[in-house]
Design a protein around this motif. Structure first.
Motif, short mmCIF file in Angstrom:
data_model
loop_
_atom_site.label_atom_id
_atom_site.label_comp_id
_atom_site.label_asym_id
_atom_site.label_seq_id
_atom_site.Cartn_x
_atom_site.Cartn_y
_atom_site.Cartn_z
N ARG A 394 0.81 -1.22 0.00
CA ARG A 394 0.00 0.00 0.00
C ARG A 394 0.85 1.28 0.00
NH1 ARG A 394 -5.25 0.09 -1.10
NH2 ARG A 394 -5.70 1.65 0.53
N HIS A 397 1.66 3.82 -3.47
CA HIS A 397 0.57 4.70 -3.89
C HIS A 397 0.29 5.75 -2.82
CE1 HIS A 397 -2.94 6.00 -6.15
NE2 HIS A 397 -3.61 6.00 -5.01
N HIS A 398 0.39 5.34 -1.57
CA HIS A 398 0.19 6.28 -0.47
C HIS A 398 1.21 7.41 -0.55
CE1 HIS A 398 0.49 7.71 3.74
NE2 HIS A 398 -0.77 7.35 3.86
N GLU A 401 0.27 9.83 -3.38
CA GLU A 401 -0.86 10.72 -3.06
C GLU A 401 -0.43 11.83 -2.11
OE1 GLU A 401 -3.73 11.05 -4.29
OE2 GLU A 401 -4.34 9.17 -5.22
N HIS A 529 -10.90 1.26 -3.09
CA HIS A 529 -11.19 2.64 -3.43
C HIS A 529 -9.91 3.39 -3.77
CE1 HIS A 529 -9.53 3.08 0.52
NE2 HIS A 529 -9.54 4.40 0.41
N ASN A 530 -10.07 4.48 -4.48
CA ASN A 530 -8.96 5.39 -4.70
C ASN A 530 -8.87 6.34 -3.51
OD1 ASN A 530 -8.14 4.48 -7.30
ND2 ASN A 530 -9.89 5.54 -8.20
N THR A 531 -7.67 6.85 -3.27
CA THR A 531 -7.48 7.78 -2.16
C THR A 531 -8.34 9.02 -2.36
OG1 THR A 531 -5.22 7.00 -1.92
CG2 THR A 531 -5.77 9.09 -0.87
N CYS A 533 -11.61 9.13 -1.64
CA CYS A 533 -12.98 8.75 -1.99
C CYS A 533 -13.73 8.25 -0.76
CB CYS A 533 -12.98 7.68 -3.08
SG CYS A 533 -12.30 8.24 -4.64
#
Length: 552
Positions: A394, A397-398, A401, A529-531, A533
């Motif tokens: 995870r 992507h974290h 963002e 989900h996308n961050t 959302c």
């Protein structure tokens, strides 16, 4: 003397406005609500004062700068000295050594081994989580040294000689034999180019010399921190794959022929020298029995995987720190970023990821603290694979963002978010990539079905707290009962094992705003989900405040 002409108004091109100064001088522990609560919940309350102290240390400007310096000035390799003698010397910037000295002086490589007690692994994990936010690369030899202890204990004679030096809180980076040192660091060499994660395909051989030692010949595709004083390595004997402790220098003071071929040019983790080496008759000593190399090294790998969880959780936390700090001080379209609803959604979601990661990491630390307890032992067996897979997976992507929350500044190298992004994939790949972890979960369940029953029993403690969690547990059980194409579906199963466990732990943690938001966004009908959302109706303010490094 002529009078000076004042400069034209056009000579002054701009003022620096609406930019955020560097975040320094804050207490990383005091400002981290999720960490403080997880420490208390998992039995580390006795170290509160020490963690407060270390949180302040890790927020000091000079400590943060060392992280930048260690990455800006990469390690360099010198194969020979000036007259041609083979030395295999890797040079590091002084900041790297300063960070290593700090880590070892705090016992991040040894404290649960030298002072075992309830909460010892929890406290060590919390301190390492704080420390890793300074810089990730130097954590590799710290982790390997820490993780070597369970494996080396399998060889009592070696343990008697080496463990006092391994667990010593000094740091001696000098290029000299271990026999002349009071403190040493340990690395590992498993990966070969033809096998990768399939270590049973290793071709390095070990020939007994008749005096209890062996001579190793072969090639290792990845050996990080090649200036460690010794390495745990896998090699083939007549009895099969075996584990050896291979020192960089021989006891007689001569150089052991471990020859560095090159340093790897990595995308991230650049302060840590990762090398390709050849063993040209290197001296080594057997750890455990011949043919039991995997059993011996897995003791080390389980701990390194746990540290990957810690490091990735720490990376997530530092990313949130930077995103919230920047958003609280920068304006756009007439409003501070942190006051804008869509940004609030993103920031709260980033913080939720940290909440789940630290809850799971410190729960596994608590399991490490109680190896004599069957429930905790089984939980740890599955938890290091599930947690390493999910948390590390995870994190990239974290990090992206969070970097985006800083806009263009986020991708500039003198903003820490750029480094966090480059470093983020490393833990997901090191010590077994995602597929390896998922398959390890299936292997553990097939070999010891009780590990899965035990995992589900743990989660069941929260049944009735939230209807969505109850439904997710029921779906998971149904999916696990279906063995059709189970390898093909392995990632999906591990995803759900992780998410339901994190949800359970947050329920048990007692903060209803956090648990409700996590379950609604991670286990709700919408699924993945996308961050940014998050559904409406959640206590976004509380989540952001918990992530704000300056709210104590």
């Amino acid at each position: 003397m002529s009078k000076k002409t004042p400069p034209s108004e056009l000579a002054s091109t701009h003022e620096v406005l609406n930019q955020t100064p560097p975040l320094t001088g804050h207490n990383l522990y005091a400002g981290d609500a999720a960490l403080r609560e997880a420490v208390q919940h998992n039995g580390g309350h006795w170290a509160e004062d020490d963690l407060q102290r270390y949180g302040e240390v890790c927020g000091r400007p000079e400590m943060i700068q060392r992280g930048f310096d260690a990455n800006e000035f990469k390690p360099s390799f010198e194969p020979d000295d000036r007259v041609g003698n083979r030395v295999d010397l890797v040079r590091y910037h002084p900041a790297y050594h300063q960070l290593m000295q700090l880590a070892l002086s705090e016992g991040l490589h040894s404290s649960p081994w030298t002072d075992p007690k309830p909460g010892a692994h929890v406290v060590r994990a919390a301190k390492y989580y704080l420390h890793s936010q300074l810089e990730a690369g130097h954590g590799c030899p710290v982790t390997m040294t820490f993780a070597s202890v369970p494996s080396i204990r399998l060889a009592p004679a070696l343990a008697g000689e080496w463990l006092p030096k391994i667990t010593d809180r000094g740091y001696d980076p000098s290029n000299r034999p271990h026999t002349e040192k009071t403190s040493v660091t340990i690395g590992m060499g498993m990966t070969e180019k033809q096998g990768g994660s399939d270590v049973r395909a290793n071709t390095t051989t070990a020939i007994p010399l008749g005096d209890g030692s062996y001579e190793l010949v072969g090639h290792k595709w990845f050996t990080s921190a090649p200036m460690c004083d010794a390495f745990l390595m896998l090699a083939q004997t007549d009895a099969g794959l075996s584990c050896f402790l291979v020192p960089r220098w021989r006891p007689d003071g001569s150089k052991n022929p471990i020859q560095v071929q090159r340093l790897k040019n990595k995308a991230g983790n650049v302060s840590n020298a990762s090398s390709e080496i050849e063993l040209r008759g290197a001296l080594g000593w057997l750890v455990d029995e011949e043919g039991r190399g995997v059993n011996a090294i897995i003791e080390m790998v389980a701990v390194t995987r746990f540290d990957c969880m810690i490091g990735s959780s720490g990376g997530q936390r530092q990313a949130v720190v930077q995103a919230i700090y920047n958003a609280s001080r920068r304006s756009a379209f007439g409003k501070t970023l942190i006051d804008q609803p869509l940004m609030q959604n993103v920031l709260a979601d980033l913080q939720l990821e940290v909440e789940g990661s630290i809850a799971m990491t410190l729960r596994m630390a608590r399991a490490f603290d109680r190896p004599e307890n069957e429930h905790e032992k089984l939980l740890m067996r599955l938890g290091t694979a599930v947690g390493k897979y999910w948390i590390c997976k995870r994190t990239p992507h974290h990090a992206y963002e969070a970097m985006e929350c800083l806009g263009g500044n986020g991708v500039i190298e003198n903003f820490i978010t750029a480094r966090l992004y480059r470093d983020a994939p490393i833990n997901a790949i090191w010590e077994g990539s995602g597929n390896i972890q998922a398959l390890d979960v299936l292997r553990a369940v097939a070999k010891t079905p009780a590990v899965l029953t035990n995992w589900l029993d743990e989660i069941e403690q929260s049944r009735g707290a939230d209807a969505q969690l109850d439904r997710a547990i029921d779906r998971l059980k149904k999916q696990l009962a279906d063995m059709d194409q189970v390898e093909y579906r392995a990632r999906r199963l591990v995803d759900q094992l992780a998410l339901t466990m994190q949800s359970h732990l947050l329920v048990q943690g007692g903060n209803s705003a956090v648990a409700e938001a996590f379950i609604a966004s991670r286990l709700g009908a919408e699924g993945a989900h996308n961050t940014g959302c998050l559904p409406t109706g959640l206590d976004i303010k509380t989540l952001i405040e918990r992530g704000n490094p300056l709210v104590v």
